[in-house]
Enzyme design. Structure first.
Site, PDB file in Angstrom:
ATOM      1  N   ASP A 474     -17.240 -67.246  96.719  1.00  0.00           N
ATOM      2  CA  ASP A 474     -16.675 -67.230  98.073  1.00  0.00           C
ATOM      3  C   ASP A 474     -16.617 -68.648  98.652  1.00  0.00           C
ATOM      4  O   ASP A 474     -17.246 -69.582  98.145  1.00  0.00           O
ATOM      5  CB  ASP A 474     -17.570 -66.327  98.945  1.00  0.00           C
ATOM      6  CG  ASP A 474     -16.831 -65.699 100.108  1.00  0.00           C
ATOM      7  OD1 ASP A 474     -15.708 -66.137 100.418  1.00  0.00           O
ATOM      8  OD2 ASP A 474     -17.393 -64.770 100.725  1.00  0.00           O
ATOM      9  N   ASP A 544      -9.661 -60.103 103.347  1.00  0.00           N
ATOM     10  CA  ASP A 544     -10.766 -59.343 103.936  1.00  0.00           C
ATOM     11  C   ASP A 544     -10.232 -58.112 104.648  1.00  0.00           C
ATOM     12  O   ASP A 544     -11.001 -57.215 105.000  1.00  0.00           O
ATOM     13  CB  ASP A 544     -11.514 -60.211 104.957  1.00  0.00           C
ATOM     14  CG  ASP A 544     -12.600 -61.041 104.290  1.00  0.00           C
ATOM     15  OD1 ASP A 544     -12.922 -60.762 103.123  1.00  0.00           O
ATOM     16  OD2 ASP A 544     -13.116 -61.960 104.946  1.00  0.00           O
TER      17      ASP A 544
HETATM   18  C1  DGJ Z   1     -16.229 -63.270 103.161  1.00  0.00           C
HETATM   19  C2  DGJ Z   1     -15.696 -62.394 102.068  1.00  0.00           C
HETATM   20  O1  DGJ Z   1     -14.312 -62.368 102.102  1.00  0.00           O
HETATM   21  C3  DGJ Z   1     -16.313 -61.007 102.207  1.00  0.00           C
HETATM   22  O2  DGJ Z   1     -15.754 -60.138 101.270  1.00  0.00           O
HETATM   23  C4  DGJ Z   1     -17.797 -61.120 102.040  1.00  0.00           C
HETATM   24  O3  DGJ Z   1     -18.090 -61.516 100.727  1.00  0.00           O
HETATM   25  C5  DGJ Z   1     -18.356 -62.118 103.053  1.00  0.00           C
HETATM   26  N1  DGJ Z   1     -17.670 -63.363 103.010  1.00  0.00           N
HETATM   27  C6  DGJ Z   1     -19.825 -62.335 102.794  1.00  0.00           C
HETATM   28  O4  DGJ Z   1     -20.344 -63.333 103.581  1.00  0.00           O
END
Ligand code: DGJ
Length: 733
Positions: A474, A544
């Protein structure tokens, strides 16, 4: 294939269906004579010779009849009578900025050449040419490399500059490639948006002036993808010419599209020249990243299919390019930071019963991280929270028959971490300015070797220990306070690009050490969904935003350049956590089956009926998974109200067709949905998803020609957000 014509002044680069023709004019300026559908001929220089002269333009090289400003220059310079946006800009020790590049020679090569430090498209069957240019005053040399991937209908371009002097020079702009057209009748198609609505398709007519699409974020970004296509106004999914560029780079980028006063169009892309400068010592080179060019005369659909095939075969990690991806459960939206071993194992137990294959433990398993304000950088297990070691948790997950995957955010550090306390100077910042924190975190200076090594070692320690087969990588903020503690003043504008080179080194190293680990890229969702990342990450978290309706446009836009096998798509809870919208589990399933299916919701809160539906979804997906992940995509409809797409297995044996209507409308009669890509002479058994294939009461036998020309009847929607899905199996007679 590359044909050398006209006294070695014309280079005809041919793929199966397209031609890109380069030529060196008498003056030594290289031009782009043509890019488009394949053409035949052994002389093409008439194209520039027949350009009619316009008024009020300066002559070039003392020749009043030679007006540089009217030619489709291949790599235009600044400070000469071209007067349009240049593809490069260099500054020399004496403060001058004039570079007069002329043709010096060329070299043909076989296979593709890996660009030092960059992700590169590779194929041993490729063929390439380096066009060598040098400055008339001897101040710089530039090599333009074109690699032709004949079977994939793709050509790549990159540029490299060499400083032959003893003194240093500064590279202020170096586009990876530039293409010129002798007309301006195009729409410009871009993939733009924001967090939660990434890569929406935007299409607008170009007009006189300069249009810049860029990212200044230190990542390709949620807002704009490093993709741009010029599209003939009448072109649609199936017909018409499309000319697309996609940059194999994951940092700040720039695409310039300029229509000049004589209705010519110039299109280029590369590292963003804004706040960029690279000091090039005497004797040193600077290489640009690679740019992919795809021309399609079969509309946007043809363009996408070329990109998909090309990336799967020539860019993505070989180990995963064709292997089916596991159905996963991710605990993020199920628990966020609040979990313990009991919850994790209960989720895993439920997941196994439903047919899930991989358990992904998201954010919160390391340091003392219970909120987003601590521990990034300290990649050791939070044993008090995990109820023991990470290894023992992994063993318990494995014992249930699940693979185990883990979340990391390696490029960041929390102010509350051992790492930051030990190395406060390791972050990107400018001394004397309090650095901005985003999501309570700072960005590590990945340009520094010791920072790269720290990240590699930290990940290596975890990946080497706990039987991890999947990593979610991430990156949750963009880069501000651009400055590095270790670079001198005259190299501070190199920080963002050095960051990218550092990141690529880390990824090369870690994915090389763990070739069997499936890496999924993520940047707050789809904030870095680009070909550079695809070279290391076999799939990327698309957004997301998991709301099925929002996902329709996000996944459609993403599919313009990137294959279904690269898209992470999850079924999440309702009301949706991002949108508050309620859609049926069936619709959420149909949309998530547009890519790699996963689940991201609290299974423990579901009733038996929902669990049974998920069990059936997963079983169905496993039946079609190979077709979705390795198949050929046809977008059948996408008008904002209706979206339909179809994946056809490469051998043509199976197709999966999905249709979603966003809002129901009063008293309208649903029409038919015409399929594509099927063999017109073959017969197919069509079954509505959920029914048993081969059940003659529920299936229909139809010819390929009728499915493509008459189509399937759509149902009357039972309310908003209505989805249908069919499976089409070819009958072997
Ligand atoms: C952002 C990501 O896009 C989410 O899926 C998740 O992993 C969060 N970060 C966790 O902090």
């Amino acid at each position: 294939m590359i044909q050398i014509l006209e006294n070695e002044r014309t280079f005809h680069l041919q793929t199966t269906a397209s031609s890109l023709i380069l030529h060196v004019m008498e003056s030594g300026h290289p031009v782009c004579l043509y890019w488009g559908g394949k053409v035949d001929g052994d002389s093409f220089s008439y194209i520039v010779k027949e350009i009619k002269k316009a008024s009020y333009l300066s002559g070039t090289d003392g020749n009043q009849a030679f007006r540089l400003e009217q030619y489709p220059l291949l790599y235009p310079a600044y400070g000469n009578p071209d007067m349009r946006t240049p593809a490069f800009l260099f500054r020399y020790e004496d403060g001058s900025r004039i570079t007069d590049l002329r043709f010096q020679g060329y070299e043909v090569f076989h296979g593709s050449r890996k660009l030092d430090g960059y992700p590169t498209c590779m194929d041993k069957e490729a063929e390439g040419i380096v066009v060598k240019l040098s400055d008339r005053a001897g101040q710089a040399e530039v090599w333009l490399t074109y690699t032709v991937f004949q079977d994939y209908d793709a050509v790549t371009q990159s540029a490299k500059v060499f400083n032959p002097a003893k003194t240093s020079m500064v590279v202020e702009k170096l586009m990876s490639g530039c293409i010129s057209f002798l007309d301006d009748r195009y729409d410009c198609l871009t993939l733009t948006g924001a967090w939660g609505r990434e890569r929406h398709v935007n299409r607008e007519a170009i007009r006189q002036g300069l249009f810049v699409l860029d990212s200044k974020r230190g990542a390709s970004g949620h807002g704009s993808n490093p993709f741009v296509a010029l599209v003939e106004p009448g072109a649609d999914e199936d017909n018409g010419n499309v000319y697309a560029m996609n940059l194999v780079y994951s940092g700040s980028f720039e695409a310039d599209i300029e229509v000049d006063m004589h209705q010519n169009t110039r299109m280029m892309m590369g590292i963003n020249s804004f706040d960029f400068a690279w000091k090039l010592d005497g004797g040193a080179c600077f290489q640009s990243p690679e740019l992919v060019l795809v021309h399609s005369s079969e509309g946007l659909g043809g363009m996408s299919r070329s990109f998909h095939r090309f990336y799967r075969e020539c860019l993505m990690p070989k180990r995963f390019a064709h292997s089916c991806r596991p159905v996963l459960i991710n605990n993020w939206e199920a628990t966020y930071f609040s979990f313990d071993r009991k919850t994790i194992l209960a989720l895993a137990d439920e997941a196994v019963r439903l047919g899930v294959e991989l358990f992904v433990l998201d954010d919160g398993w390391f340091g003392h991280r219970d909120r987003e304000d601590s521990s990034l950088g300290d990649w050791t297990a939070y044993e008090a929270k995990l109820g023991g070691t990470l290894e023992s948790l992994a063993e318990e997950i494995h014992a249930r028959g699940l693979q185990f995957g883990l979340w990391f955010e390696p490029e960041m550090v929390s102010p509350d971490s051992h790492l930051y306390r030990s190395h406060p100077d390791w972050i990107i910042r400018v001394p004397g300015h309090e650095p901005q924190s985003g999501r309570n975190q700072y960005v590590l200076d990945l340009g520094r070797k010791e920072v790269q090594d720290y990240i590699i070692d930290s990940l290596d320690r975890v990946l080497g220990s706990a039987g991890i087969t999947y990593v979610k990588w991430d990156m949750n903020r963009n880069i501000t306070d651009i400055g590095s503690a270790v670079l001198p003043a005259d190299r501070q504008k190199e920080v963002l690009h050095r960051y990218m080179l550092g990141l690529y080194r880390i990824l090369e190293e870690i994915t090389g050490r763990y070739p069997d680990v499936l890496f999924e890229g993520c940047a707050g969702g789809g904030g870095r969904f680009d070909p550079g990342m695809l070279c290391y990450f076999s799939q990327i978290w698309t957004s997301d935003d998991t709301d099925a309706m929002e996902r329709l446009e996000i996944q459609r836009g993403t599919s313009m350049a990137y294959p279904g096998i690269a898209m992470g798509c999850h079924v999440s809870a309702c009301p949706n956590h991002q949108m508050g919208r309620v859609t049926s589990l069936h619709t959420r399933g149909v949309v998530a089956m547009g890519g790699n299916l996963g689940y991201e919701l609290n299974l423990l809160e579901l009733g038996e009926t929902e669990k049974q539906e998920i069990r059936e979804q997963i079983a169905f997906y496993k039946h079609i998974r190979d077709t979705v992940q390795n198949g050929i995509l046809y977008r059948l409809k996408s008008d904002g109200q209706e979206y339909a797409w179809m994946y056809l297995a490469e051998d043509g044996s199976q197709a999966v067709v999905s249709h979603v209507r966003v809002l129901a409308r009063g008293n309208t009669v649903p029409k038919r949905l015409k399929l594509a890509g099927l063999s017109r002479d073959s017969w197919y058994e069509v079954t509505v998803a959920g029914e048993k294939v081969g059940n003659s009461d529920k299936s229909r036998i139809l010819s390929g020609s009728s499915l493509c020309s008459i189509g399937l009847p759509l149902s009357v929607p039972e309310g908003d957000f209505f989805a249908e899905q069919w499976i089409v199996e070819k009958l072997h007679k």
